[in-house]
Design an enzyme around this catalytic site. Sequence first.
Site, short mmCIF file in Angstrom:
data_model
loop_
_atom_site.label_atom_id
_atom_site.label_comp_id
_atom_site.label_asym_id
_atom_site.label_seq_id
_atom_site.Cartn_x
_atom_site.Cartn_y
_atom_site.Cartn_z
N GLN A 226 -4.17 -5.07 7.02
CA GLN A 226 -5.14 -6.03 6.49
C GLN A 226 -5.07 -7.40 7.16
O GLN A 226 -5.83 -8.29 6.81
CB GLN A 226 -4.94 -6.20 4.97
CG GLN A 226 -5.18 -4.94 4.16
CD GLN A 226 -6.63 -4.47 4.18
OE1 GLN A 226 -7.54 -5.21 4.57
NE2 GLN A 226 -6.86 -3.24 3.77
N ASP B 131 3.41 -4.25 7.93
CA ASP B 131 2.17 -3.48 7.80
C ASP B 131 1.02 -4.47 7.98
O ASP B 131 0.74 -5.29 7.10
CB ASP B 131 2.14 -2.82 6.41
CG ASP B 131 0.79 -2.17 6.12
OD1 ASP B 131 -0.16 -2.35 6.90
OD2 ASP B 131 0.70 -1.48 5.09
N LYS C 296 -10.20 -0.57 10.55
CA LYS C 296 -10.33 -1.81 9.77
C LYS C 296 -10.60 -2.99 10.69
O LYS C 296 -10.93 -4.08 10.26
CB LYS C 296 -9.06 -2.06 8.96
CG LYS C 296 -8.79 -0.97 7.91
CD LYS C 296 -7.65 -1.33 7.03
CE LYS C 296 -7.08 -0.14 6.28
NZ LYS C 296 -7.87 0.31 5.14
N CYS D 189 -4.84 2.36 -3.68
CA CYS D 189 -3.62 2.93 -3.08
C CYS D 189 -2.45 1.98 -3.24
O CYS D 189 -1.62 1.84 -2.32
CB CYS D 189 -3.81 3.30 -1.61
SG CYS D 189 -4.95 4.64 -1.37
N HIS E 17 0.88 -1.18 0.00
CA HIS E 17 0.00 0.00 0.00
C HIS E 17 0.91 1.23 0.00
O HIS E 17 2.02 1.18 0.54
CB HIS E 17 -0.84 -0.05 1.28
CG HIS E 17 -1.90 1.00 1.39
ND1 HIS E 17 -1.63 2.30 1.74
CD2 HIS E 17 -3.25 0.93 1.22
CE1 HIS E 17 -2.77 2.99 1.78
NE2 HIS E 17 -3.76 2.18 1.47
N1 PLP Z 1 -1.64 -0.58 4.64
C1 PLP Z 1 -2.56 -1.34 4.05
C2 PLP Z 1 -2.21 -2.70 3.60
C3 PLP Z 1 -3.85 -0.84 3.86
O1 PLP Z 1 -4.77 -1.59 3.28
C4 PLP Z 1 -4.14 0.47 4.31
C5 PLP Z 1 -5.48 1.05 4.11
O2 PLP Z 1 -6.21 0.65 3.23
C6 PLP Z 1 -3.15 1.20 4.94
C7 PLP Z 1 -1.89 0.65 5.08
C8 PLP Z 1 -3.40 2.58 5.45
O3 PLP Z 1 -4.27 2.52 6.54
P1 PLP Z 1 -4.86 3.86 7.19
O4 PLP Z 1 -5.47 4.63 6.03
O5 PLP Z 1 -5.87 3.38 8.15
O6 PLP Z 1 -3.73 4.59 7.79
#
Ligand code: PLP
Length: 424
Positions: free
Chosen positions: A221, A218, A244, A382, A141
């Site tokens: 998910q 990260d 999430k 993203c 992401h």
């Molecule tokens: N990392 C992953 C794999 C994501 O799917 C997302 C959000 O969709 C993020 C990071 C960013 O999360 P946040 O927007 O809650 O900071």
Amino acid sequence: MVVSGVAATAPPIPPPFTSLDVERIRADFPILSETVRGGRRLVYLDNAATSQKPRQVIEAISRFYSGENANIHRGLHYLSERATAAYDAAREKVARFLGAGAPSEIVFTRGTTEAINLVAQSWGRSSLRPGDEVLATGMEHHANLVPWQVVCEQTGATFRAVPITDRGELDLEAFDRLLSDRTRLFAVGHVSNALGTVNPVRDLAARARARGALVLVDGAQSAPHMAVDVSELGCDFFACSGHKLFGPTGIGVLYGRQSILDAMPPWQTGGDMIERVTLERSTWAAPPARFEAGTPPIAEVMGLGAAIDYVESVGLDAIGQWESDLLSRATELVGALPGVRLVGTARAKAAMLSFVLDGVHPHDVGTVLDDEGIAVRAGHHCAQPVMQRFGLPATVRASFAFYNTPDEIEALVRGVERARKVFG
Ligand code: PLP
């Protein structure tokens, strides 16, 4: 690889579903009984973007504001003491939930994005030098790519990314080639939000740490869908988002190994993160306070605590099993529709399905589904490098949670068929 769908010749035999009292669970989520688009039943399949909230979470936030609201760590009055104790208890809960060694290894942030930026700007900015390398992957992401690109530019370090295979898995030979004694940090998504791939982070972390690199996972998910134990994963940092995880927006978590957090400088400064301030200079509190400048999102922390209680009451094993059944059913039925190509066919996948429909723009598929009351995501998620890797502008992504049902997958199938008829 983009896998061609095959026309269904006979109606598929649905595999049996494991048991989960999904109707009882759905009753806890008020929004799931809403209707949309002129009376259509809401079919919410955009859980990877944000998940819905059970009333237990909504009530925890409301209870805090109705009867408990006060700032923490400041007043000596009754409400402030209670709010502080509840805030500290939520940190302990998160530490236990993620398998951290101590609550002081848990920093509250606004979300995954802020947690990763914190590591990049605190650890990265103070430690990286020209000649050092940060290794990420081609399926991250943007939140786990851009902060590293920026800090590499700021420090003269080099940014590299592990390529992905046609199935949407990491190219492990390339990983071994790219990993070197110059690698200072390996940043990897536990689960890809664009492909659903579950990466073998435990193995990758062991290989990276053997070369002396720190490992950041990260977990945006993964934390909502599988049991996470940071000590078992062997990572140095783990980031996830409350919204999430069936909790509120505006709250996230950074787990950091204690010895590393202790050595990191603050990245934001102000109230609550200091030890002593004079007009000449200031010294810093120990972590996690060092990284929580200013009034934190107190009500959101209460909501996150309630969300963790809720998820644990359902049970992550049961959640994982239910979602895996949903994924199998969706893969079988959607993948068999004429013109559908699944994007991301990794052997280990979380409950999401990315696909394209030949000759129909993903946004048009999304619009037809929305007309039917079905919420999916159509776009680059993203993760533009993933789209570039597969030569696509966008995909349609249906992402599931434990409150989704086999009926909702059938609604998705009918909606995609309709999109093909309307636009195909
Ligand atoms: N990392 C992953 C794999 C994501 O799917 C997302 C959000 O969709 C993020 C990071 C960013 O999360 P946040 O927007 O809650 O900071």
